[in-house]
Write an enzyme that holds these catalytic residues in place. Structure first.
Site, PDB file in Angstrom:
ATOM      1  N   TYR A   1       3.825  -0.866  -1.905  1.00  0.00           N
ATOM      2  CA  TYR A   1       5.217  -0.537  -1.626  1.00  0.00           C
ATOM      3  C   TYR A   1       5.915  -1.606  -0.442  1.00  0.00           C
ATOM      4  O   TYR A   1       7.214  -1.770  -0.516  1.00  0.00           O
ATOM      5  CB  TYR A   1       5.128   0.895  -1.068  1.00  0.00           C
ATOM      6  CG  TYR A   1       4.653   2.181  -1.962  1.00  0.00           C
ATOM      7  CD1 TYR A   1       5.563   2.002  -3.190  1.00  0.00           C
ATOM      8  CD2 TYR A   1       3.464   2.456  -2.065  1.00  0.00           C
ATOM      9  CE1 TYR A   1       5.205   3.199  -4.262  1.00  0.00           C
ATOM     10  CE2 TYR A   1       2.976   3.260  -3.110  1.00  0.00           C
ATOM     11  CZ  TYR A   1       3.821   3.539  -4.141  1.00  0.00           C
ATOM     12  OH  TYR A   1       3.571   4.486  -5.157  1.00  0.00           O
TER      13      TYR A   1
ATOM     14  N   TYR B   1      -3.155   0.731  -0.859  1.00  0.00           N
ATOM     15  CA  TYR B   1      -2.305   1.726  -1.529  1.00  0.00           C
ATOM     16  C   TYR B   1      -0.806   1.271  -1.144  1.00  0.00           C
ATOM     17  O   TYR B   1      -0.002   1.265  -1.848  1.00  0.00           O
ATOM     18  CB  TYR B   1      -2.577   3.226  -1.364  1.00  0.00           C
ATOM     19  CG  TYR B   1      -1.889   4.163  -1.767  1.00  0.00           C
ATOM     20  CD1 TYR B   1      -1.801   4.599  -3.105  1.00  0.00           C
ATOM     21  CD2 TYR B   1      -0.647   4.628  -0.999  1.00  0.00           C
ATOM     22  CE1 TYR B   1      -0.888   5.513  -3.578  1.00  0.00           C
ATOM     23  CE2 TYR B   1       0.349   5.379  -1.564  1.00  0.00           C
ATOM     24  CZ  TYR B   1       0.171   6.115  -3.054  1.00  0.00           C
ATOM     25  OH  TYR B   1       0.969   6.919  -3.373  1.00  0.00           O
TER      26      TYR B   1
END
Length: 576
Positions: A393, A389
């Site tokens: 980013y 996840y």
């Protein structure tokens, strides 16, 4: 006459590259308006296109009177030293101006210091610095002794008389002045230039090229005569985006493995500013009518304040967590936070309630606040890992590795590597920390131990070698377990098995201040600390091709132990 003033004198009116924009703008207003526009836009010619576009848009929406007022406000905001210079000046002009300011401060300081008026000399230099919108660089604290405070003030005065210090400060001030105006005018958004203006991006690329050229002409040499090109030193450090990404992924992977072994639960959280902090509406690309004029740096301060209150509330409630925070920009440069945090299962709901409460304290009833201002996603192993996840980013904000434009799903629509470059330029411009470890163990100790590739000799504690081995093999989960002991990943800094070992150099720095330097790590014991050196070589930077005098360091004793490290000298590792 500076380069900026010379180019201002030579600039054509109107400049040919934007003749169509000039033709469209000159349809509005009177002859006096045309003269007014020419004077103010010509003064800031590096951002001429952006100012013309903003003026034309305001004319069409609100009339030329409002456009004139807005242009006057922009010109005032871009002024440096009472309108004599524009913040759009290039680096050569900044160098010349830095020399002038340094000499001006030196004259103001010396005029009073020569009469023995130290306080008056400090005040005179401080007035000159603050007149340029720069904070006086003396960090005097309430508990400082008079002698300490005087030393800090003297060091600040020395800085104010140094051109290189002014150069660094003016680069920041000018860059932020221009970017704030361009952001307010609508030049920073997904439809024009995502995250930061094209002017600021070009400026950042020029600085990267300038720095690379500097590194290419410098070497690092040690007391043994070893010479290493300085750019190789940078490439081997976490300043290299690839190394930075690898280290972050190692740490988040280790945390997840540790969390799974301890039956902890992962939580993905997003914290966003109220709509008033956003300059541009994401859907229409128009200027936000509720925009409060804040810069990304001010929005970052808001987010940090909210996060500080959340953490304080968690601490009062006995809620502990560890993980990573990522700061990235919205399309208009407004920052927001992403977190991946691990909690004990019973703390998940109380933690979320506190997080949501503080996130919505300001303008919590505005439209979309509950949907966008505080977002929660519970980790679900059936859908993917926490590492997977947060990897998006991390990569998006460092180098764009592993993504195509479509896979990235980014609003900018540009290739991932270029997208990452713009984000790094944005963070550099506004002084924003992109990644921050939350809780857990000292990464400084981890990096220091990784300098030791051989087993420790002369240390009677097996824990020290276990920590060194875990760091050397890149086993972050094992390292955290050993560092935290019975407290595990929730250990505070004082509860961790090791800390960084510091000492004060004998020779003060350029501005007369003590220089604190890391020399190793200290293993905490019940009644004492065992010091372990990790740095055995001293380096100096020299021009490439020069024949530097050999550093006479081989016969020197190890750095002196001081109250900074408070270690027992007899237990110091003396590996050479």
């Amino acid at each position: 006459m500076t380069c900026y003033q010379r180019r201002l004198t030579e600039a054509p009116t109107p400049p040919a590259p934007f003749s169509k924009l000039w033709d469209a703008v000159n349809k509005y207003g009177t002859r006096e308006c045309r003269l007014f526009r020419g004077e103010h836009i010509r003064r800031h010619f590096p951002i001429e296109r952006e100012l013309l576009s903003a003026y034309l848009s305001t004319c069409r929406n609100s009339g030329y009177q409002r456009a004139n007022s807005q242009l006057r406000e922009y010109s005032r905001a871009l002024a440096v030293t009472e309108y004599r210079f524009s913040a759009t000046m290039d680096d050569e002009d900044i160098r010349q101006l830095s020399d002038q300011f340094a000499r001006k401060c030196e004259r103001a300081y010396s005029k009073r210091a020569i009469r023995g008026d130290f306080d008056g000399a400090i005040e005179a230099a401080k007035i000159e610095v603050e007149a340029q919108g720069i904070e006086w660089p003396a960090d005097v604290k309430q508990g400082d002794s008079p002698e300490t405070a005087r030393g800090k003030q003297a060091a600040a005065a020395a800085r104010a008389q140094t051109p290189t210090w002014w150069r660094r400060k003016l680069r920041v001030v000018c860059g932020r002045k221009v970017e704030a105006v361009l952001r307010d005018s609508g030049a920073v958004c997904s439809r024009r230039a995502p995250y930061l203006s094209d002017w600021a991006h070009r400026r950042w690329l020029c600085s990267q090229t300038r720095n690379a050229g500097l590194l290419a002409n410098l070497d690092a040499v040690n007391q043994d005569g070893d010479i290493v090109p300085l750019e190789q030193c940078v490439e081997a450090s976490v300043s290299n985006p690839v190394n930075r990404r690898h280290e972050l992924m190692t740490r988040i992977g280790g945390w997840e493995a540790l969390a799974n072994a301890m039956d902890l639960k992962g939580l993905f959280l997003t914290l966003t500013c109220p709509s008033a902090y956003h300059a541009i509406l994401s859907q229409s690309g128009q200027v936000n009518p509720n925009y409060n004029g804040s810069t990304p740096a001010e929005a970052q301060q808001y987010l940090c304040g909210v996060w500080a209150r959340i953490r304080a509330a968690w601490k009062r409630a006995g809620i502990k967590s560890f993980g990573l925070r990522v700061c990235e920009p919205h399309h208009d440069g407004t920052p927001h936070f992403h977190f991946v945090l691990f909690f004990s299962p019973e703390h998940i709901e109380p933690a979320w309630e506190i997080f949501q409460k503080h996130a919505l304290t300001e303008d919590g009833n505005e439209h979309g606040a509950h949907k966008h201002r505080a977002v929660r996603v519970d980790a679900d192993p059936t859908k993917g890992s926490a590492t997977g996840y947060i990897a998006k980013y991390i990569s998006k904000n460092i180098d764009g590795y592993g993504f195509s434009t479509d896979e990235l799903g980014d609003e900018s629509g540009i290739p991932p590597d270029q997208n990452a470059g713009r984000i790094r330029a944005w963070a550099s411009l506004w002084g924003i920390r992109q990644f921050q470890q939350i809780g857990s163990c000292s990464v400084t100790v981890w990096r220091e131990l990784r300098k030791l590739s051989e087993p420790l000799d002369g240390v009677d504690q097996a824990l020290a070698e276990q920590l060194r081995s875990a760091a050397d093999h890149g086993h972050w989960a094992e390292f955290v377990e050993l560092m935290g002991g019975e407290h595990g990943p929730f250990a505070s800094r004082n509860q961790q098995a090791m800390r960084a070992l510091l000492f004060i150099k004998e020779k003060p720095g350029q501005y007369g201040e003590d220089i604190t330097h890391i020399v190793g790590v200290a293993l905490r014991q019940a009644a004492r600390e065992i010091a372990i050196r990790t740095r055995f070589t001293e380096w100096m930077i020299v021009p490439r091709g020069a024949q530097p005098c050999a550093l006479n360091l081989a016969e020197r004793s190890p750095p002196p132990w001081t109250c900074v490290n408070n270690c027992t000298p007899s237990e110091t590792s003396t590996r050479q």
